[in-house]
Design an enzyme around this catalytic site. Structure first.
Site, short mmCIF file in Angstrom:
data_model
loop_
_atom_site.label_atom_id
_atom_site.label_comp_id
_atom_site.label_asym_id
_atom_site.label_seq_id
_atom_site.Cartn_x
_atom_site.Cartn_y
_atom_site.Cartn_z
N HIS A 129 -16.51 -0.57 32.11
CA HIS A 129 -17.54 0.31 31.53
C HIS A 129 -16.91 1.71 31.34
CE1 HIS A 129 -21.33 1.62 30.25
NE2 HIS A 129 -22.06 1.50 31.34
N GLN A 132 -19.03 4.96 30.79
CA GLN A 132 -19.64 5.40 32.05
C GLN A 132 -18.60 6.16 32.87
OE1 GLN A 132 -22.97 4.75 33.15
NE2 GLN A 132 -22.31 6.39 34.50
N CYS A 264 -24.52 4.92 38.41
CA CYS A 264 -24.52 4.84 36.94
C CYS A 264 -25.92 4.61 36.37
CB CYS A 264 -23.59 3.73 36.48
SG CYS A 264 -24.02 2.12 37.18
N1 CP Z 1 -25.45 3.19 32.90
C1 CP Z 1 -25.73 2.48 31.78
O1 CP Z 1 -24.86 2.01 31.06
O2 CP Z 1 -27.07 2.39 31.50
P1 CP Z 1 -27.73 1.43 30.40
O3 CP Z 1 -27.50 0.01 30.86
O4 CP Z 1 -29.18 1.80 30.41
O5 CP Z 1 -27.07 1.70 29.09
N1 NVA Z 2 -22.82 -3.10 36.91
C1 NVA Z 2 -24.00 -2.91 36.09
C2 NVA Z 2 -23.93 -1.62 35.35
C3 NVA Z 2 -25.11 -1.31 34.49
C4 NVA Z 2 -24.97 -0.05 33.71
C5 NVA Z 2 -24.15 -4.09 35.14
O1 NVA Z 2 -23.16 -4.54 34.57
O2 NVA Z 2 -25.28 -4.57 34.98
#
Ligand code: CP
Ligand code: NVA
Length: 310
Positions: A129, A132, A264
């Protein structure tokens, strides 16, 4: 092509450069100055999973940069189901200037990048990610003034977010300790990659199973949901295993007095973080969420080589 599939795609200089750009763009935004660096450019936003932050912050980022974001919901494109990922990449490249995609399997974003003629930005995969991570290190820079000699501690699942923090810390020379339950560690290949990056910056990277030892002397404590999107069937089992890794008052007491707490989001309050901590004086959860907007503007501007001149 400037793709951003994981932070480990970047060099330490590129990571610093994008952060510096984010700081400058945020300053302009705060001063009410226009930053139309992506005038008439279009971002295609492909989603296989739900989103609040990623969807809204990318959409608003494009608008504020003078361009346009096109939201493509899971039902529309049906990446890999209605047509192949390669064909989606080839077609969408003819319409838009840059693509952000949120996918289940990381292989799908790699495949998109392979066949697209425009930059591909990972808006979350099961492995990584990076947007993020960029916003998180911007937040740490703002609240801690730098990275060298600072300790970032992550408690919980070895997942996409904790992998991005590992890579970011390695690139920026920040010390990183991750405490996970047995069986939920970060992948050995991620460690190998991060260690190679850390050799360039002097970052000290560590893994443990002991959450209490991990948080000692922490400048930043970070957590994420115990069950990520796509793992819902494991939620009950995980709820029994992860409680020792909860970020709560007892953990904060072992960290530095001025420790900041990050997540996050979305949070499962009462599981990985208590309400008291999430809403307490150490929490930076919502600054972090805001910084998605500023960090992603910088990523877009970098990816499209649209950097402000002079
Ligand atoms: N932290 C994040 O990516 O949030 P969303 O899943 O709401 O985009
Ligand atoms: N680890 C989480 C992050 C969400 C923003 C997921 O992948 O669902």
């Amino acid at each position: 092509m400037k793709d951003l599939l994981t932070l480990a795609d970047l060099t330490p200089d590129e990571m610093r450069h994008i952060l510096d750009l984010a700081v400058a763009i945020k300053q302009d935004w705060k001063a009410g100055k226009d930053t139309p660096y992506l005038k008439n450019k279009t971002l295609g936003m492909i989603f296989q999973k739900p989103s609040l932050r990623t969807r809204v912050s990318f959409d608003v980022a494009m608008l504020q940069l003078g361009g346009h974001g096109l939201y493509l919901s899971p039902n529309e494109i049906q990446l890999g189901k209605r047509e192949s990922v390669a064909d989606v990449a080839r077609v969408i490249s003819r319409y838009v200037n840059v693509v952000m995609a949120r996918v289940f399997g990381h292989a799908d974003i790699v495949e998109l990048a392979r066949y697209a003629d425009v930059p591909i930005i990972n808006g979350l995969s099961d492995y990584s990610h990076p947007c993020q991570g960029m916003a998180d290190f911007l937040t740490i820079l703002e609240h801690k003034g730098g990275f060298q000699g600072k300790k970032l501690v992550y408690l919980g699942d070895g997942n996409n977010v904790s992998t991005s923090l590992l890579f970011g810390a390695a690139l920026l020379g920040m010390d990183y300790t991750i405490a996970t339950p047995r069986g939920y560690e970060l992948h050995p290949a991620s460690w190998a990659l991060a260690e190679r990056l850390a050799a360039q910056t002097g970052a000290h990277l560590e893994a443990t199973y002991d959450p209490f030892a991990a948080v000692r002397g922490a400048d930043v404590i970070y957590t994420d949901t115990w069950t990520s999107m796509g793992q819902e069937a494991e939620a009950e089992r995980r709820r029994k295993i992860f409680p020792p890794y909860q970020v709560n008052r007892e953990k904060l007491a072992l960290a530095k007095e001025d420790v900041i707490v990050m997540h996050c989001l979305p949070a499962h309050r009462g599981e990985e973080v208590t309400d008291e901590v999430a809403d307490g004086p150490h929490s930076r959860l919502f600054d972090q969420a805001e910084n998605r907007l500023h960090a992603q503007k910088a990523i877009l501007v970098w990816a499209l080589d649209a950097e402000p001149q002079g």
